[in-house]
Design a protein around this motif. Structure first.
Motif, PDB file in Angstrom:
ATOM      1  N   GLU A 109      10.822  17.141 -11.608  1.00 34.44           N
ATOM      2  CA  GLU A 109      11.146  16.575 -10.301  1.00 34.44           C
ATOM      3  C   GLU A 109      10.590  17.451  -9.189  1.00 34.44           C
ATOM      4  OE1 GLU A 109      15.022  15.001  -7.789  1.00 34.44           O
ATOM      5  OE2 GLU A 109      15.244  15.822  -9.808  1.00 34.44           O
ATOM      6  N   ARG A 110       9.934  16.846  -8.251  1.00 36.89           N
ATOM      7  CA  ARG A 110       9.349  17.592  -7.146  1.00 36.89           C
ATOM      8  C   ARG A 110      10.442  18.123  -6.214  1.00 36.89           C
ATOM      9  NH1 ARG A 110       3.942  16.889  -5.771  1.00 36.89           N
ATOM     10  NH2 ARG A 110       2.758  15.749  -7.347  1.00 36.89           N
ATOM     11  N   LYS A 111      10.182  19.297  -5.615  1.00 39.06           N
ATOM     12  CA  LYS A 111      11.131  19.857  -4.670  1.00 39.06           C
ATOM     13  C   LYS A 111      11.199  19.030  -3.408  1.00 39.06           C
ATOM     14  CE  LYS A 111      10.728  24.616  -6.331  1.00 39.06           C
ATOM     15  NZ  LYS A 111      10.407  26.020  -5.963  1.00 39.06           N
ATOM     16  N   VAL A 112      10.063  18.509  -2.982  1.00 39.46           N
ATOM     17  CA  VAL A 112      10.014  17.657  -1.789  1.00 39.46           C
ATOM     18  C   VAL A 112       9.350  16.328  -2.183  1.00 39.46           C
ATOM     19  CG1 VAL A 112       9.183  17.385   0.561  1.00 39.46           C
ATOM     20  CG2 VAL A 112       9.855  19.654  -0.267  1.00 39.46           C
ATOM     21  N   SER A 113      10.065  15.229  -1.959  1.00 41.80           N
ATOM     22  CA  SER A 113       9.504  13.908  -2.221  1.00 41.80           C
ATOM     23  C   SER A 113       8.999  13.320  -0.903  1.00 41.80           C
ATOM     24  CB  SER A 113      10.556  12.980  -2.832  1.00 41.80           C
ATOM     25  OG  SER A 113      10.991  13.491  -4.079  1.00 41.80           O
ATOM     26  N   ILE A 114       7.846  12.658  -0.975  1.00 35.23           N
ATOM     27  CA  ILE A 114       7.212  12.124   0.224  1.00 35.23           C
ATOM     28  C   ILE A 114       6.902  10.645   0.013  1.00 35.23           C
ATOM     29  CG2 ILE A 114       5.298  12.334   1.844  1.00 35.23           C
ATOM     30  CD1 ILE A 114       4.906  15.205   0.858  1.00 35.23           C
ATOM     31  N   VAL A 115       7.278   9.832   0.984  1.00 36.16           N
ATOM     32  CA  VAL A 115       6.887   8.426   1.005  1.00 36.16           C
ATOM     33  C   VAL A 115       5.922   8.254   2.174  1.00 36.16           C
ATOM     34  CG1 VAL A 115       7.660   6.038   1.201  1.00 36.16           C
ATOM     35  CG2 VAL A 115       9.106   7.729   0.046  1.00 36.16           C
ATOM     36  N   SER A 138       0.830  -1.204   0.000  1.00 32.92           N
ATOM     37  CA  SER A 138       0.000   0.000   0.000  1.00 32.92           C
ATOM     38  C   SER A 138       0.862   1.250   0.000  1.00 32.92           C
ATOM     39  CB  SER A 138      -0.924   0.001   1.223  1.00 32.92           C
ATOM     40  OG  SER A 138      -1.764  -1.120   1.208  1.00 32.92           O
ATOM     41  N   GLY A 139       1.904   1.231   0.821  1.00 28.27           N
ATOM     42  CA  GLY A 139       2.798   2.379   0.886  1.00 28.27           C
ATOM     43  C   GLY A 139       3.512   2.616  -0.429  1.00 28.27           C
ATOM     44  N   LEU A 140       3.910   1.532  -1.085  1.00 27.79           N
ATOM     45  CA  LEU A 140       4.572   1.660  -2.382  1.00 27.79           C
ATOM     46  C   LEU A 140       3.632   2.280  -3.396  1.00 27.79           C
ATOM     47  CD1 LEU A 140       6.437  -1.772  -2.639  1.00 27.79           C
ATOM     48  CD2 LEU A 140       7.260   0.398  -1.738  1.00 27.79           C
ATOM     49  N   SER A 141       2.401   1.864  -3.396  1.00 25.95           N
ATOM     50  CA  SER A 141       1.436   2.394  -4.351  1.00 25.95           C
ATOM     51  C   SER A 141       1.210   3.882  -4.139  1.00 25.95           C
ATOM     52  CB  SER A 141       0.109   1.642  -4.213  1.00 25.95           C
ATOM     53  OG  SER A 141       0.283   0.266  -4.453  1.00 25.95           O
ATOM     54  N   LEU A 142       1.082   4.293  -2.884  1.00 24.36           N
ATOM     55  CA  LEU A 142       0.893   5.712  -2.579  1.00 24.36           C
ATOM     56  C   LEU A 142       2.103   6.527  -2.994  1.00 24.36           C
ATOM     57  CD1 LEU A 142      -0.778   5.436   0.923  1.00 24.36           C
ATOM     58  CD2 LEU A 142      -1.838   6.325  -1.152  1.00 24.36           C
ATOM     59  N   ALA A 143       3.298   5.987  -2.698  1.00 22.07           N
ATOM     60  CA  ALA A 143       4.509   6.722  -3.056  1.00 22.07           C
ATOM     61  C   ALA A 143       4.639   6.856  -4.561  1.00 22.07           C
ATOM     62  CB  ALA A 143       5.731   5.997  -2.482  1.00 22.07           C
ATOM     63  N   GLN A 144       4.310   5.786  -5.282  1.00 19.36           N
ATOM     64  CA  GLN A 144       4.370   5.835  -6.737  1.00 19.36           C
ATOM     65  C   GLN A 144       3.419   6.889  -7.272  1.00 19.36           C
ATOM     66  OE1 GLN A 144       7.210   4.504  -7.482  1.00 19.36           O
ATOM     67  NE2 GLN A 144       6.408   3.244  -9.111  1.00 19.36           N
ATOM     68  N   GLU A 145       2.238   6.981  -6.675  1.00 15.87           N
ATOM     69  CA  GLU A 145       1.258   7.959  -7.123  1.00 15.87           C
ATOM     70  C   GLU A 145       1.770   9.374  -6.918  1.00 15.87           C
ATOM     71  OE1 GLU A 145      -3.376   9.252  -6.199  1.00 15.87           O
ATOM     72  OE2 GLU A 145      -2.520   7.428  -5.338  1.00 15.87           O
ATOM     73  N   VAL A 146       2.435   9.602  -5.786  1.00 15.34           N
ATOM     74  CA  VAL A 146       2.950  10.942  -5.490  1.00 15.34           C
ATOM     75  C   VAL A 146       4.019  11.335  -6.483  1.00 15.34           C
ATOM     76  CG1 VAL A 146       4.294  12.261  -3.824  1.00 15.34           C
ATOM     77  CG2 VAL A 146       2.383  10.864  -3.061  1.00 15.34           C
ATOM     78  N   THR A 147       4.914  10.389  -6.837  1.00 14.49           N
ATOM     79  CA  THR A 147       6.064  10.735  -7.655  1.00 14.49           C
ATOM     80  C   THR A 147       5.789  10.655  -9.148  1.00 14.49           C
ATOM     81  OG1 THR A 147       6.806   8.452  -7.497  1.00 14.49           O
ATOM     82  CG2 THR A 147       7.684   9.993  -5.881  1.00 14.49           C
ATOM     83  N   GLU A 148       4.695   9.982  -9.555  1.00 14.18           N
ATOM     84  CA  GLU A 148       4.488   9.798 -10.979  1.00 14.18           C
ATOM     85  C   GLU A 148       3.442  10.739 -11.566  1.00 14.18           C
ATOM     86  OE1 GLU A 148       5.716   5.064 -11.136  1.00 14.18           O
ATOM     87  OE2 GLU A 148       3.661   5.701 -11.601  1.00 14.18           O
ATOM     88  N   LYS A 149       2.866  11.601 -10.758  1.00 15.03           N
ATOM     89  CA  LYS A 149       1.892  12.538 -11.289  1.00 15.03           C
ATOM     90  C   LYS A 149       2.528  13.505 -12.271  1.00 15.03           C
ATOM     91  CE  LYS A 149      -1.559  12.524  -7.590  1.00 15.03           C
ATOM     92  NZ  LYS A 149      -2.199  13.334  -6.522  1.00 15.03           N
ATOM     93  N   LYS A 150       3.760  13.939 -11.960  1.00 14.63           N
ATOM     94  CA  LYS A 150       4.463  14.862 -12.835  1.00 14.63           C
ATOM     95  C   LYS A 150       5.844  14.287 -13.148  1.00 14.63           C
ATOM     96  CE  LYS A 150       2.139  19.017 -11.139  1.00 14.63           C
ATOM     97  NZ  LYS A 150       2.326  20.378 -10.569  1.00 14.63           N
ATOM     98  N   PRO A 151       5.899  13.281 -14.020  1.00 13.79           N
ATOM     99  CA  PRO A 151       7.166  12.593 -14.260  1.00 13.79           C
ATOM    100  C   PRO A 151       8.215  13.462 -14.934  1.00 13.79           C
ATOM    101  CG  PRO A 151       5.488  11.872 -15.829  1.00 13.79           C
ATOM    102  CD  PRO A 151       4.797  12.730 -14.820  1.00 13.79           C
TER     103      PRO A 151
END
Length: 411
Positions: free
Chosen positions: A40-46, A24-37
């Protein structure tokens, strides 16, 4: 359970739940980082969820998010990291913390912070790494195994730590000052019984009495002198480099401490490549020495395995399992990829050893060692920043074991 950054879970029935929430955590993290591939986001969140349960805490629910960002030119500024924690239990316990290691532009300064508020409990087993019967407990030598019965201590804990260090010229050496405040209060020593004859004393009660220290609440407040050499290529998941850290902390009554005292922390980490073609195939070494240098330190503030800043030492054991006026801890971990040409999945094999003293009982440092060992899985959820989610299984002495869930590498 040890709820600080690592989550120690009971073995029966929890492994499957942990794996489900890991996915579940992997899926959420992937969603956060892949919205704007493309950007690169200034702050990455897992946003790692957590679920567990044990007889002491009941059902445990919460989240352990990890943050990473860069505060300057990525070519000349190291990545900053922070790890949060928020857990509640069905037995009215609360665990919260925010710990960070930040680098300013061009690594001109590095800032370490450690903030906590916990409504906590944990077992204690006395001082030193020798397993034996303490004299006041009147346990016959033939029943030495009974001395392993845990003594539960319930307490509330507030921590406010801040360290600022300046970079020396263009080197990887930093130096600076810090402030450290700890408050343990509403201490409830559940194994203590003063009403029976003779009284049933505990490790905590005996130690505090012998030093004329209070038993229901105490504080530490003081300044630290710090020096760090840090050449790691990545703070969250190093492949190369070294880390050396020295910190002397002085606590004073005029600053609000219960007693005057001092402690010294010395730490060394190193990383050895095992393959030129696979940088993730490495041996990682970690060792630290933590010692009381002067004065009287209250029992729960003594050096102890699992009480390092990110609560990573002592896999296989609960936090504070080995405690003393002096503690030396060492760990060796083999980290390796599990895919032939990719770096997403990895594994680890680890072994650690702890030794602790009890000056009042003539238990010297290095006289007795206790081992831990285990294996684990890694998933690189943010490849560009090398952020891992880790799931480890550790084994210790006399059947002690546990599952440990973390973000980033252990050290």
């Amino acid at each position: 359970m040890n709820p600080a950054n690592r989550l120690r879970l009971p073995i029966q029935g929890i492994l499957l739940i942990s794996l489900i929430f890991l996915v579940s955590g992997l899926s959420l993290a992937q969603e956060v980082t892949e919205k704007k591939p493309k950007k690169e986001r200034k702050v990455s969140i897992v946003p790692l969820p957590a679920i567990a349960g044990d007889p002491t805490s009941g059902l445990i629910l919460g989240i352990a998010p990890a943050f990473s960002w860069t505060m300057g030119n990525p070519e000349t500024t190291s990545m900053s990291t922070a790890i949060g924690l928020g857990l509640v239990t069905t037995k009215r316990q609360l665990y919260t913390s925010l710990r960070s290691n930040a680098f300013l532009n061009d690594d001109a300064y590095t800032i370490l912070t450690d903030f906590r508020f916990n409504i906590n409990n944990q077992p204690t087993y006395g001082l030193g790494t020798k397993i034996w019967a303490r004299p006041w407990r009147e346990i016959p030598p033939t029943e030495e195994v009974n001395d392993l019965q845990k003594e539960m201590i319930f307490f509330r804990h507030v921590r406010l730590y801040g360290i600022v260090m300046k970079r020396f010229q263009d080197s990887r050496f930093f130096y600076g000052l810090g402030y450290h405040f700890d408050n343990m209060f509403r201490i409830d020593d559940r194994s203590l019984d003063l009403e029976v004859s003779p009284p049933e004393l505990t490790f905590h009660e005996v130690y505090q009495r012998e030093r004329n220290l209070p038993t229901t609440a105490y504080k530490q407040s003081g300044l630290s002198f710090n020096a760090v050499y840090d050449s790691r290529d990545n703070v969250a998941n190093p492949y190369t480099g070294k880390y050396l850290y020295a910190s002397w902390r002085g606590f004073a009554e005029f600053l609000g401490s219960t007693s005057n005292s001092g402690t010294l922390w010395l730490e060394y980490r190193d990383y050895f490549s095992l393959s030129k073609n696979r940088p993730r195939n490495i041996l990682a070494l970690w060792t630290y020495a933590w010692s009381v240098t002067n004065g009287e330190v209250p029992y729960m503030f003594l050096p102890a395995v699992g009480w390092d800043m990110f609560a990573r030492s002592g896999r296989a054991y609960t936090q504070g399992r080995f405690r003393g006026e002096d503690v030396v801890y060492s760990e060796l971990e083999w980290r390796f990829p599990l895919q032939k040409n990719k770096e997403r999945f990895g594994g680890v094999l680890f072994a650690n050893t702890s030794t602790a003293s009890s000056r009042g009982e003539d238990i010297n440092l290095f006289n007795h060692f206790q081992m831990g060992y285990g294996l684990g899985l890694r998933y690189m959820v943010l490849p560009k920043r090398r952020i891992n989610i880790a799931l480890d299984y550790g084994f210790g002495i006399r059947g002690e074991s546990g599952i440990f869930l973390n973000v980033n590498e252990m050290f």
